[in-house]
Scaffold this motif. Structure first.
Motif, PDB file in Angstrom:
ATOM      1  N   HIS A  88       0.771  -1.202   0.032  1.00 59.67           N
ATOM      2  CA  HIS A  88      -0.014   0.063  -0.033  1.00 59.67           C
ATOM      3  C   HIS A  88       0.857   1.262   0.203  1.00 59.67           C
ATOM      4  O   HIS A  88       2.076   0.885   0.041  1.00 59.67           O
ATOM      5  CB  HIS A  88      -0.956   0.074   1.193  1.00 59.67           C
ATOM      6  CG  HIS A  88      -0.167  -0.102   2.574  1.00 59.67           C
ATOM      7  ND1 HIS A  88       0.168  -1.035   3.144  1.00 59.67           N
ATOM      8  CD2 HIS A  88       0.071   1.154   3.141  1.00 59.67           C
ATOM      9  CE1 HIS A  88       0.914  -0.772   4.237  1.00 59.67           C
ATOM     10  NE2 HIS A  88       0.898   0.549   4.354  1.00 59.67           N
ATOM     11  N   HIS A  90       1.659   5.386   0.895  1.00 57.64           N
ATOM     12  CA  HIS A  90       1.246   6.700   1.801  1.00 57.64           C
ATOM     13  C   HIS A  90       1.850   7.924   0.870  1.00 57.64           C
ATOM     14  O   HIS A  90       3.015   7.973   0.310  1.00 57.64           O
ATOM     15  CB  HIS A  90       2.313   6.572   2.969  1.00 57.64           C
ATOM     16  CG  HIS A  90       2.131   5.395   3.868  1.00 57.64           C
ATOM     17  ND1 HIS A  90       0.917   5.616   5.008  1.00 57.64           N
ATOM     18  CD2 HIS A  90       2.286   4.297   3.946  1.00 57.64           C
ATOM     19  CE1 HIS A  90       0.668   4.445   5.380  1.00 57.64           C
ATOM     20  NE2 HIS A  90       1.574   3.373   4.957  1.00 57.64           N
ATOM     21  N   GLU A  94       6.230   8.485   5.036  1.00 59.69           N
ATOM     22  CA  GLU A  94       6.038   8.167   6.336  1.00 59.69           C
ATOM     23  C   GLU A  94       7.359   8.494   7.100  1.00 59.69           C
ATOM     24  O   GLU A  94       7.657   9.263   8.114  1.00 59.69           O
ATOM     25  CB  GLU A  94       5.318   7.143   6.929  1.00 59.69           C
ATOM     26  CG  GLU A  94       3.703   7.180   6.483  1.00 59.69           C
ATOM     27  CD  GLU A  94       3.121   6.308   7.219  1.00 59.69           C
ATOM     28  OE1 GLU A  94       3.296   4.836   7.430  1.00 59.69           O
ATOM     29  OE2 GLU A  94       2.247   6.576   7.967  1.00 59.69           O
ATOM     30  N   HIS A 107       4.812   0.482   1.115  1.00 59.66           N
ATOM     31  CA  HIS A 107       5.098  -0.465   2.106  1.00 59.66           C
ATOM     32  C   HIS A 107       4.690  -2.084   1.634  1.00 59.66           C
ATOM     33  O   HIS A 107       3.449  -2.114   1.472  1.00 59.66           O
ATOM     34  CB  HIS A 107       4.218  -0.176   3.381  1.00 59.66           C
ATOM     35  CG  HIS A 107       4.506   1.055   4.317  1.00 59.66           C
ATOM     36  ND1 HIS A 107       4.170   1.770   4.944  1.00 59.66           N
ATOM     37  CD2 HIS A 107       5.963   1.527   4.078  1.00 59.66           C
ATOM     38  CE1 HIS A 107       4.866   2.940   5.254  1.00 59.66           C
ATOM     39  NE2 HIS A 107       6.150   2.841   4.962  1.00 59.66           N
ATOM     40  N   THR A 174       2.141   1.693  11.271  1.00 56.90           N
ATOM     41  CA  THR A 174       2.089   3.263  11.420  1.00 56.90           C
ATOM     42  C   THR A 174       0.572   3.695  11.442  1.00 56.90           C
ATOM     43  O   THR A 174       0.410   4.741  11.228  1.00 56.90           O
ATOM     44  CB  THR A 174       2.869   3.882  10.273  1.00 56.90           C
ATOM     45  OG1 THR A 174       2.084   3.379   9.114  1.00 56.90           O
ATOM     46  CG2 THR A 174       4.101   3.517  10.178  1.00 56.90           C
TER      47      THR A 174
HETATM   48 ZN    ZN Z   1       1.964   1.743   5.489  1.00 56.58          ZN
END
Ligand code: ZN
Ligand code: SG4
Length: 223
Positions: A88, A90, A94, A107, A174
Motif C-alpha cells: 500500500h 502513503h 512516512e 510499504h 504506522t
Molecule cells: Zn504503510
C-alpha cells in the motif's frame, strides 16, 4: 468503532491512542513508527532475497490504496522467511531521511509464518521517469472507498530499486492499533515514478502519513 481514525482533526494521530483501548500503543508505546532515519550504524545485516508473484487485487480501503498480493510471494532476510500479504502507499512518505520527506512511500507488508511478526519493506518514490508498474496501478486506482478490482499481471518487483541496500530497525504499524510487531526494512535508494502518477494517488489521498516518532533506545542499522 475500529475504522474511525484519520490523519487530521479529532481522530488524527495525536488522538489515536485514546480512540480505543486496543490503540494504547499509539500513545504509550516506546518503539513506534515511522522514524526520521538518522545516525544509522553500518552493520553486517542479512541481505534481502525477494520472490514475489504478479497479480492480486487492488482496493481503496478508505485509508490508502492497497494491493492484496497474489499468494506465495516471499521475502527472505538472511534465513528468516516472510510471505508478502499486501502492499500500500502513503503520501507524503512516512519515514524521513535526515529530515527529508519524499512525496510517496510504498510499504510491502510481509508476515513471518511461525511468529506472526511483520516484515515491512518501504521504498521511497521521487518524481522522474515513469515507472511502468506504478503507472499500471495508478491507471486502475479504485476511486471510491470499498471499491476493489482484479489486477491482471502487475509485477510488484517493478517497484524495487536496483540496489536492495536498506536500513533496519524494530518498530510498529504506522496506523492504529500501532502494534510493535514490525521488522522495518527501508530501501536506501528511492525509485523514480511519473509525477502525474503521484498526482493520481494524491488526488485520492493527499495526506496519509503518520508524523515521525522518537527513536528512544533504538538503533537503526544500515547494510
Ligand atoms: Zn504503510
Ligand atoms: C495501511 O492502512 C494498510 O491499508 C493496512 O493494511 C496496514 O495494516 C496499515 O497501513 C499499517 O501498515 O505498513 N503502514 S504499515 O505499518 O497491515 C496492516 C490493512 O488494513 C495490519 C490490511
Amino acid at each position: 468503532e475500529a475504522e474511525h481514525w484519520s490523519y487530521e482533526g479529532e481522530a488524527g494521530p495525536e488522538h489515536w491512542g485514546s480512540l480505543s483501548n486496543e490503540n494504547s500503543a499509539c500513545s504509550a508505546g516506546s518503539q513506534q513508527s515511522p522514524l526520521d532515519i538518522r545516525g544509522a550504524i553500518k552493520a553486517d545485516i542479512p541481505g534481502l532475497a525477494l520472490n514475489w508473484k504478479s497479480g492480486g487485487a487492488i482496493l481503496n480501503n478508505g485509508h490508502t490504496i492497497q494491493v492484496k498480493a497474489a499468494p506465495g510471494g516471499t521475502l527472505r532476510r538472511g534465513d528468516k522467511p516472510y510471505e508478502l500479504v499486501q502492499y500500500h502507499f502513503h503520501a507524503p512518505s512516512e519515514h524521513l531521511v535526515e529530515g527529508h520527506r519524499f512525496p510517496m512511500e510504498v510499504h510491502f507488508v510481509h508476515k513471518h509464518a511461525e511468529t506472526g511478526a511483520l516484515g515491512v519493506l518501504g521504498v521511497f518514490f521521487v518524481p522522474g521517469a515513469a515507472n511502468t508498474t506504478f503507472a499500471s496501478l495508478a491507471a486502475t486506482f479504485p476511486q471510491k472507498t470499498g471499491e476493489q478490482t482484479a489486477l491482471p499481471n502487475v509485477d510488484p518487483s517493478g517497484l524495487l530499486p536496483t540496489s536492495l541496500r536498506y536500513w533496519a530497525y524494530e518498530g510498529s504499524l504506522t496506523t492504529p492499533p500501532c502494534s510493535e510487531i514490525v521488522d522495518w526494512m527501508i530501501a536506501q535508494d528511492p525509485i523514480e515514478v511519473d509525477a502525474a502518477d503521484i498526482d493520481r494517488f494524491t488526488a485520492l489521498y493527499s495526506m496519509n502519513a503518520r508524523p515521525a516518532l522518537v527513536a528512544n533506545r533504538r538503533y537503526i542499522l544500515a547494510s
